[in-house]
Design an enzyme around this catalytic site. Structure first.
Site, PDB file in Angstrom:
ATOM      1  CB  THR B 147      -0.992   0.132   1.382  1.00 46.38           C
ATOM      2  OG1 THR B 147      -0.239  -0.106   2.511  1.00 46.38           O
ATOM      3  CG2 THR B 147      -1.920  -1.208   1.232  1.00 46.38           C
ATOM      4  N   GLY B 186       3.729  -3.710   7.953  1.00 45.89           N
ATOM      5  CA  GLY B 186       4.345  -3.937   9.116  1.00 45.89           C
ATOM      6  C   GLY B 186       5.681  -4.264   9.041  1.00 45.89           C
ATOM      7  CD  GLU B 434      -4.736  -9.923   4.196  1.00 47.87           C
ATOM      8  OE1 GLU B 434      -5.338 -10.372   3.118  1.00 47.87           O
ATOM      9  OE2 GLU B 434      -3.766  -9.923   4.485  1.00 47.87           O
TER      10      GLU B 434
END
Lengths: 690, 694
Positions: B147, B186, B434
């Site tokens: 992203t 992450g 998700e």
């Protein structure tokens, strides 16, 4: 602090386009929301002063640990007290604005909001003379230590005792059990020197239930806890990081007899107890606090919507027409459905809050405060019941709404930079404090039950609820046959009232049936409380709709103060035409959204049918498309300065990405390019030979 | 780690009474929830190991600042990696349990969950050989940097470019704009040495869209960012304090040609691009991840319910009969109404999650994984559509439910000591990651729309959805005339399916009408997406009901693996009688609660009437009273150890107040008190106010 202006500010094109296309008179709407233009001006003046003061800066708020936040809040608290004095700010409204500008829960605030007012209303003249000046001058600082570890809402369950000893003319205040430790009071942990402590009064061997006592907690010399006082912080919470919510365990602490607040109940030197005449009078304060919360939570929702709507206009994601380029998220019907009914609700709750507030402003002839103080208590039951439901509904819609706005911002809503996590955790307690929502709904319900089963003639009922007692029109239908007709506010109001009538009826018959099955009244009540909660909720929804529909009226009461009663509809100068049109649309959107959401309730008695609900759905969808066009000006009208929003996503100029990036650069975790965790841990893994 | 036991543990009388009165076989229910007794035993074994390890202690978790939490998480991450190796834990199920026991998002976990699996599925044999071993051995650590600051769900909007230079046989990876900075991944901020970076492949002047590239971010010598790499943490979040979600700006970073993952698409040394054959295969992984999330979020809800229910039984507040003494909060109908339908939903979602999981376990003959790998893709569209809606519904119900549980605990729910604030902020992202819930519902809806307007004969439709195409029975009514009759699961299922049929119909006709008004297909779709979201939601609700109703079946597939197809109903040994009764009640409670909550939808076509809804309400209220009696054993059966609950309110022994008090004593803000009883803020600020003369 002048309003941001589309002419004078740089902004991203997406926002400029929306603002330039609008015909709304935003300033007028801002005044409508504030109450009037004088209030708007005063608010801006106070905001200007606070926001330009570096002591009140909040740019780094989201980086602070809880302990840093407490230090920060204590510093701001002391500065605020100094400033309030300098600026000679004394009126409730001014203080409300000041608090809004500081936008932080401060460890000293309970002295102002609970300790002093309690002594004012419950103390004798002598007691007021003794305590009020030191407290106002902050030579002492007080908390209000009511709830206990094992006891909250149910006051009669409190265990702390105050046992009178005639021989020394003292009370012995004591926490007899673990569950009786005072728990949660704001400012109690490390700040307050004194507290008003509600405790069970025991004198001459008899327990007289809860009364109020002033207890000194800490030395005025060095702030150390006094003997018998075990006091401290209750530990980290979801939010309220700057507040030292505290605990207090009292080990046979002795206080002089005149530390019991004795305006009403009294204990004579020999221990004789005399009863208070009536305590209805305290209802007034409670009602006022609750109505204040309607406005307070509505403003929080408004703030979340400013962020959600502006970001949804700036953010582009995905295509509607393949190949036509990415669209603004706000153009998706599903996004409109998340945000715009909330926008309508924020306006509705804010109108309602202003209308309620006016009832408590001295000089407004809507004021009920004067009437109550003169001993006219006729309005109290209705006000009490209505304000209970309104507080609960407003807190529920607003807090759920803040989370909806946050999630409508997608991933970035989860960042503290959005401002929304902080907003949520600091407002969500409004669901449980000053009366837990379910408890409040059931207070409204008890009133409705009483009313419904009173068998009084309609004419004897209060104006705003008498419709509940009108004859049920059987299988009458609302008779609507077109979307257009369904836009009629009178018809919408009637539908909301019919729902209220019906759901109160459902709860009431369930209750009667339960009694018929041989249950005691309390059992029957408990076995129908889910139905009664629904009844109270839908009744409250119709009150909000009623007030919102009559917004022109509310607007007037605030600006001209010429009206005789709350319920008159009169001809008068209203909003400008474009504003009037959009306000009516918002009102209709509020109605259609909640109608579709709870369509089953509207169909309970056939007054509305699935066909009508399908009309409501059509109307809802076309209103979404229409209100979407004015969504940006409508949130601009909330007039929230960027400093208070404190959100990279919600900025007036829409320069979202630049500020997300710049904010992250300042994060504590980015101080070093190679973080300590590498040296401490990862190195062992990545370079095992060393 | 044996189950807590009512005989061997001290506990408050309120809880003992509830537990001793119950006839349920809790162990059997625990096995039902786990899947089977082997899985229960394995889970306890792993929990035992982790929870007895002081390195994984979490007693002080709620006192930590975000920066302390990051330090803590990094420490635990390294310890976990060591331990997994020692214990030789490799299977997905074991890892899931281990993760559950550690109960913390770790900065290294993306190496395991994204970096390695992506190389496994998208890398050539050579690439796997080169990268997998170092990653598995943690000589390198990878993130998955997809992203961007300005782009999320819509992959085609990504801006990062990978331009091929035939002269040097290199790709130049570049972030051309501010909005193209990678944002959120992450472990990217300070932990990862490498990342898989999705970027638009440009070769010989042509843009081929998104492909995957391996980029080294940090020196393996000293962890400093390499030239051209601007990397860091994105700043504090609502939760995930121990995770360094990061950003990554690439300034013309050059990587060799073989750093593009080339199992499917390829770029030859001269820059020639060759296309991938099909990418349907990647659906399989997505479906698997989503079904995993059903279980993951259901477990979070279960955990919140353990806390909410136990505390509501311990907590006394107010009187029902005046003078009769304060009652347990759980005895208020309004409290039951908040918690028990959620309890039923947690069981329903958990059943559904287990059933879905089984489809991906090798060796289970429900497994669709094998079929997919063999090239049989027939089931994929249905599975894909169903798993999308299930993930969304499960995340929505669970996350809202955690907050409901928190607020049902009144003031104490707001304390971190309740464990609920931490739980909420760490699970709520499941609503947006998700696949954001609304986007997922609309994926389900597109499938339904296709199905509904396909005009296919019913027999050609997949088994679980064919009912949608059966003829609409006009103004047929469900014909129920008693509360008793409404308890019939077949009838409940039919009502849920009729609602689905009807709401899909409503959305579909709105869509057709919009087309008739001359809107383009995309416009017509957008103008009816609220209706379609409802359609997808109610369809999913009926799927969950269907699976839950057939719980006996699910239980069996897990324990005996003898069944031929997902949809058979067979005679077999089921739950013990008392358990069977309570499971049926939970199933009915799930149905009645959601029916009353959305009564308007059930009445849309007159199949149900206000009279039927009033029956549903009566049934709902009597089920509340009945399920309340078994509420404590039903949450005990979730078998969550106190260490994981980490909640003063939710403890097995119910000693709530002692632990609220003791926990507060350890709070950082009370530390000064030990020495002087006075916090620094007094000396720094309040003293000026209280003693102005000094």
């Amino acid at each position: 602090m002048a309003r941001y202006n589309v002419r004078d500010c740089w902004m991203v094109e997406e926002l400029r386009k929306e603002r330039e296309a609008s015909q709304l008179d935003i300033e007028e709407i801002t005044n409508f929301i504030s109450g009037n233009e004088v209030l708007t001006a005063r608010r801006r003046e106070i905001y200007e002063r606070v926001l330009s003061d570096p002591e009140f800066a909040r740019d780094d708020r989201y980086f602070h640990s809880r302990e840093e936040a407490f230090d920060e809040a204590a510093r701001k608290a002391v500065h605020k007290i100094k400033l309030l004095k300098e600026m000679d700010i004394a009126s409730q409204v001014d203080k409300y604005y000041f608090r809004g500008a500081v936008d932080e829960e401060l460890p000293t605030q309970l002295n102002e909001t609970m300790f002093i007012p309690t002594i004012e209303s419950q103390g004798t003249e002598e007691q007021k003379k003794k305590w009020l000046e030191p407290a106002r001058e902050y030579r002492i600082m007080g908390a209000y230590a009511q709830t206990e570890l094992g006891h909250g809402t149910y006051l009669r369950g409190l265990e702390t005792t105050a046992t009178y000893r005639p021989e020394t003319e003292e009370f012995v205040i004591h926490s007899p059990t673990q569950t009786s430790i005072k728990w949660w009071p704001g400012g109690l942990g490390h700040s307050s020197t004194h507290a008003v402590v509600p405790a069970r009064l025991v004198t001459l061997g008899k327990d007289h239930g809860m009364h109020l006592f002033i207890v000194q907690l800490r030395s005025l010399e060095d702030h150390t806890p006094l003997p018998g006082i075990n006091v401290g912080d209750i530990g980290p919470k979801f939010g309220y990081f700057g507040m030292d919510n505290g605990y207090l365990q009292l080990d046979n602490v002795r206080i002089p007899r005149d530390h019991m607040l004795m305006k009403y109940a009294q204990v004579a030197p020999d221990g004789t107890y005399s009863k208070p005449p009536t305590d209805k009078i305290t209802y007034g304060t409670m009602v006022q606090v609750r109505t204040g919360l309607v406005l307070f939570t509505a403003h929080a929702l408004a703030r979340a919507l400013v962020i959600g709507v502006r970001y949804s206009v700036v953010r582009r994601q995905g295509e509607i027409e393949p190949g036509a380029g990415e669209v603004q998220v706000m153009d998706y019907q599903t996004q409109q459905f998340k945000l715009l009914p909330l926008l309508a609700s924020a306006y509705a709750l804010s109108s309602t809050g202003v209308a309620m507030m006016m009832m408590f402003i001295q000089g407004s002839n809507l004021s009920v405060r004067g009437q109550i103080e003169e001993g006219n208590l006729d309005l109290l039951p209705e006000l009490h019941a209505t304000s209970a439901g309104l507080k609960a509904i407003s807190a529920e819609i607003s807090n759920n709404g803040i989370e909806v706005c946050r999630m409508a911002c997608g991933g970035h809503g989860y960042s503290q930079a959005s401002g929304l996590p902080h907003l949520y955790v600091n407002y969500v307690p409004a669901n449980t404090y000053e009366g837990e929502n379910t408890v409040l709904f059931l207070q409204t319900a008890r009133y409705l039950n009483k009313l419904y089963s009173s068998g009084q003639p309609m004419s004897a009922l209060p104006t705003n609820v008498c419709y509940l007692a009108t004859d049920y029109p059987g299988h009458a239908s609302c008779g609507v046959r077109s979307v257009n007709r369904l836009s009629d506010p009178h018809l919408q109001l009637e539908a909301f009232r019919q729902r209220a009538r019906r759901m109160v009826g459902v709860a009431s018959s369930a209750y009667q049936r339960a009694l018929g099955r041989g249950l005691t009244q309390p059992q029957a009540w408990n076995s129908t409380t889910v139905d009664w909660t629904v009844a109270a909720k839908v009744f409250t929804f119709s009150v909000i709709y009623f007030i919102t529909k009559n917004q022109k009226f509310v607007w007037l009461t605030v600006t001209t103060v010429v009206l005789k009663s709350f319920n008159d509809a009169i001809e008068a100068k209203g909003l400008s035409p474009a504003n009037d049109v959009i306000m009516r649309k918002l009102c209709s959107l509020y109605a259609m959204y909640w109608m579709v959401q709870s369509s089953g309730e509207f169909m309970t008695d056939g007054y509305m049918t699935p066909y009508h609900i399908s009309l409501a759905r059509s109307l809802l969808y076309s209103l979404l498309a229409e209100v979407r066009k004015e969504a940006v000006p409508l949130v601009d009208a909330f007039d929230v300065p960027d400093e208070i929003l404190n959100s990279a996503l919600g900025r007036y100029d829409g320069d979202v990405y630049t500020h997300l990036y710049q904010w992250a650069q300042r994060a504590p975790r980015n101080k070093k390019k190679v973080h300590d965790v590498y040296h401490k841990y990862f190195k062992k893994l990545l370079k095992p030979k060393l």
